[in-house]
Design a protein around this motif. Structure first.
Motif, mmCIF file in Angstrom:
data_model
loop_
_atom_site.group_PDB
_atom_site.id
_atom_site.type_symbol
_atom_site.label_atom_id
_atom_site.label_comp_id
_atom_site.label_asym_id
_atom_site.label_seq_id
_atom_site.Cartn_x
_atom_site.Cartn_y
_atom_site.Cartn_z
ATOM 1 N N ARG A 98 15.250 46.263 -7.886
ATOM 2 C CA ARG A 98 13.961 45.736 -7.426
ATOM 3 C C ARG A 98 13.717 44.299 -7.868
ATOM 4 N NH1 ARG A 98 9.472 50.537 -7.948
ATOM 5 N NH2 ARG A 98 9.903 51.378 -5.893
ATOM 6 N N GLY A 99 14.468 43.813 -8.842
ATOM 7 C CA GLY A 99 14.251 42.457 -9.342
ATOM 8 C C GLY A 99 14.561 42.370 -10.819
ATOM 9 N N CYS A 100 13.518 42.120 -11.620
ATOM 10 C CA CYS A 100 13.680 41.936 -13.054
ATOM 11 C C CYS A 100 12.616 42.751 -13.774
ATOM 12 C CB CYS A 100 13.537 40.456 -13.394
ATOM 13 S SG CYS A 100 13.552 40.063 -15.163
ATOM 14 N N THR A 101 13.024 43.453 -14.830
ATOM 15 C CA THR A 101 12.080 44.148 -15.695
ATOM 16 C C THR A 101 12.202 43.530 -17.077
ATOM 17 O OG1 THR A 101 12.252 46.191 -14.420
ATOM 18 C CG2 THR A 101 11.375 46.370 -16.653
ATOM 19 N N GLY A 102 11.152 42.871 -17.508
ATOM 20 C CA GLY A 102 11.143 42.126 -18.754
ATOM 21 C C GLY A 102 10.953 40.651 -18.460
ATOM 22 N N ALA A 103 10.750 39.883 -19.494
ATOM 23 C CA ALA A 103 10.453 38.463 -19.339
ATOM 24 C C ALA A 103 11.701 37.651 -18.991
ATOM 25 C CB ALA A 103 9.841 37.905 -20.616
ATOM 26 N N PRO A 104 11.662 36.881 -17.901
ATOM 27 C CA PRO A 104 12.744 35.914 -17.655
ATOM 28 C C PRO A 104 12.767 34.876 -18.783
ATOM 29 C CG PRO A 104 11.465 36.272 -15.665
ATOM 30 C CD PRO A 104 10.710 36.910 -16.799
ATOM 31 N N ASP A 105 13.880 34.199 -18.926
ATOM 32 C CA ASP A 105 13.976 33.153 -19.939
ATOM 33 C C ASP A 105 13.203 31.906 -19.526
ATOM 34 O OD1 ASP A 105 16.271 34.023 -22.015
ATOM 35 O OD2 ASP A 105 16.636 34.852 -20.035
ATOM 36 N N TRP A 106 13.195 31.645 -18.216
ATOM 37 C CA TRP A 106 12.551 30.426 -17.706
ATOM 38 C C TRP A 106 11.936 30.757 -16.364
ATOM 39 C CZ3 TRP A 106 15.989 25.769 -15.872
ATOM 40 C CH2 TRP A 106 15.190 24.662 -15.528
ATOM 41 N N ILE A 107 10.695 30.337 -16.187
ATOM 42 C CA ILE A 107 9.989 30.516 -14.919
ATOM 43 C C ILE A 107 9.470 29.163 -14.461
ATOM 44 C CG2 ILE A 107 7.860 31.421 -13.869
ATOM 45 C CD1 ILE A 107 8.263 33.981 -15.430
ATOM 46 N N ILE A 108 9.605 28.908 -13.156
ATOM 47 C CA ILE A 108 9.039 27.706 -12.551
ATOM 48 C C ILE A 108 8.074 28.142 -11.457
ATOM 49 C CG2 ILE A 108 9.496 25.591 -11.248
ATOM 50 C CD1 ILE A 108 12.329 25.604 -12.511
ATOM 51 N N GLU A 109 6.866 27.601 -11.501
ATOM 52 C CA GLU A 109 5.877 27.812 -10.445
ATOM 53 C C GLU A 109 5.577 26.458 -9.810
ATOM 54 O OE1 GLU A 109 4.907 30.624 -9.343
ATOM 55 O OE2 GLU A 109 4.725 32.080 -10.973
ATOM 56 N N ILE A 110 5.509 26.443 -8.498
ATOM 57 C CA ILE A 110 5.135 25.255 -7.734
ATOM 58 C C ILE A 110 3.765 25.564 -7.164
ATOM 59 C CG2 ILE A 110 5.741 23.702 -5.843
ATOM 60 C CD1 ILE A 110 8.689 24.953 -6.265
ATOM 61 N N ILE A 111 2.758 24.866 -7.637
ATOM 62 C CA ILE A 111 1.398 25.267 -7.289
ATOM 63 C C ILE A 111 0.938 24.713 -5.947
ATOM 64 C CG2 ILE A 111 0.752 25.452 -9.718
ATOM 65 C CD1 ILE A 111 -1.057 22.981 -9.178
ATOM 66 N N SER A 112 -0.027 25.411 -5.421
ATOM 67 C CA SER A 112 -0.781 24.937 -4.261
ATOM 68 C C SER A 112 -2.245 25.046 -4.666
ATOM 69 C CB SER A 112 -0.477 25.803 -3.037
ATOM 70 O OG SER A 112 -0.931 27.111 -3.248
ATOM 71 N N PRO A 113 -3.143 24.410 -3.932
ATOM 72 C CA PRO A 113 -4.556 24.481 -4.325
ATOM 73 C C PRO A 113 -5.077 25.909 -4.494
ATOM 74 C CG PRO A 113 -4.257 22.804 -2.649
ATOM 75 C CD PRO A 113 -2.935 23.532 -2.780
ATOM 76 N N SER A 114 -4.566 26.839 -3.701
ATOM 77 C CA SER A 114 -5.068 28.209 -3.779
ATOM 78 C C SER A 114 -4.517 28.990 -4.971
ATOM 79 C CB SER A 114 -4.761 28.955 -2.481
ATOM 80 O OG SER A 114 -3.369 29.099 -2.327
ATOM 81 N N THR A 115 -3.446 28.499 -5.624
ATOM 82 C CA THR A 115 -2.855 29.239 -6.739
ATOM 83 C C THR A 115 -3.020 28.558 -8.089
ATOM 84 O OG1 THR A 115 -0.676 28.191 -6.547
ATOM 85 C CG2 THR A 115 -1.063 30.189 -5.225
ATOM 86 N N SER A 116 -3.624 27.390 -8.135
ATOM 87 C CA SER A 116 -3.620 26.617 -9.380
ATOM 88 C C SER A 116 -4.260 27.348 -10.552
ATOM 89 C CB SER A 116 -4.249 25.241 -9.175
ATOM 90 O OG SER A 116 -5.597 25.370 -8.811
ATOM 91 N N LYS A 133 10.428 32.197 -22.425
ATOM 92 C CA LYS A 133 10.751 31.098 -23.336
ATOM 93 C C LYS A 133 10.304 29.740 -22.810
ATOM 94 C CE LYS A 133 14.774 33.509 -25.101
ATOM 95 N NZ LYS A 133 16.229 33.610 -25.010
ATOM 96 N N GLU A 134 10.377 29.553 -21.493
ATOM 97 C CA GLU A 134 10.044 28.257 -20.903
ATOM 98 C C GLU A 134 9.352 28.481 -19.567
ATOM 99 O OE1 GLU A 134 12.148 23.908 -20.235
ATOM 100 O OE2 GLU A 134 13.250 25.537 -21.202
ATOM 101 N N TYR A 135 8.283 27.710 -19.338
ATOM 102 C CA TYR A 135 7.493 27.843 -18.109
ATOM 103 C C TYR A 135 7.145 26.451 -17.628
ATOM 104 C CZ TYR A 135 3.319 29.037 -15.278
ATOM 105 O OH TYR A 135 2.395 29.167 -14.276
ATOM 106 N N TRP A 136 7.535 26.149 -16.389
ATOM 107 C CA TRP A 136 7.215 24.857 -15.782
ATOM 108 C C TRP A 136 6.195 25.073 -14.675
ATOM 109 C CZ3 TRP A 136 11.898 21.156 -14.785
ATOM 110 C CH2 TRP A 136 12.612 20.961 -15.969
ATOM 111 N N ILE A 137 5.154 24.268 -14.683
ATOM 112 C CA ILE A 137 4.203 24.235 -13.579
ATOM 113 C C ILE A 137 4.399 22.899 -12.883
ATOM 114 C CG2 ILE A 137 1.798 24.263 -12.853
ATOM 115 C CD1 ILE A 137 1.143 25.867 -15.359
ATOM 116 N N THR A 138 4.863 22.966 -11.653
ATOM 117 C CA THR A 138 5.143 21.774 -10.854
ATOM 118 C C THR A 138 4.021 21.607 -9.836
ATOM 119 O OG1 THR A 138 7.491 22.221 -11.135
ATOM 120 C CG2 THR A 138 6.893 20.661 -9.421
#
Length: 183
Positions: A98-116, A133-138
């Motif tokens: 189904r995907g991933c169970t548990g925290a990924p090591d690094w997540i990147i989110e690319i925001i839009s006005p509706s998700t900020s 461990k690492e989270y980028w908001i672009t």
């Protein structure tokens, strides 16, 4: 993202949604997601390619997945399933059909006005609690990148622009030069 229901929902409800519906389950609430913009997708492809090329070149054991890719952040909590724009998982035992169970090591989110508000507040706290461990908001609108790196139980934050070359904290020799991103 818009709130869909006032009830408390679980991962069973999330996985029962129609296949063509993009949504996330955060703290028992289902939030529908809009289709991403062209700029959003250009940034996603740019970052995905840089990360995938690096992992392949280094023959690394991490895996990189673009959205839609379901991440159940906590094994013992069925009320949070997110779909980060990019997920990097280095522990292969966390990967499921189904995907991933548990925290990924690094997540990147690319925001839009509706998700900020989700990305800057709700998900930031959720990801810290899960141990990402690492989270980028672009942010394509103001061309900024906020890098959050987990130190103990708190994120350390550094702000960048799309003109900067950014060090990836989970790797000792990966830098991503946003100046190469031709928008």
């Amino acid at each position: 993202m818009s709130e869909a229901f006032a009830n408390i929902y679980t991962d069973n409800d999330y996985y029962s949604l129609p296949e063509n519906v993009r949504a996330e389950l955060i703290d028992g609430q289902i939030y529908y997601m809009e289709a991403p913009s062209r700029i959003h997708q250009e940034i996603l492809v740019f970052l995905f390619k840089k990360i995938a090329d690096y992992i392949e070149q280094k023959r690394g054991n991490c895996k990189v997945y673009p959205a839609p890719f379901a991440v159940q952040l906590f094994e013992d909590n069925d009320r949070n399933v997110v779909e980060p724009d990019i997920s990097i998982i280095c522990d292969q035992n966390k990967l499921t059909d189904r995907g991933c169970t548990g925290a990924p090591d690094w997540i990147i989110e690319i925001i839009s006005p509706s998700t900020s508000s989700h990305d800057y507040i709700r998900k930031l706290n959720l990801y810290a609690a899960a141990g990402v461990k690492e989270y980028w908001i672009t942010n394509p609108i103001n061309q900024s990148v906020y890098v959050y790196f987990l130190e103990k139980d708190r994120f350390k934050t550094v702000a960048y622009t799309f003109q900067d070359k950014i060090k990836v904290n989970i790797y000792h020799d990966l830098w991503i030069d946003f100046a190469e991103l031709a928008l």
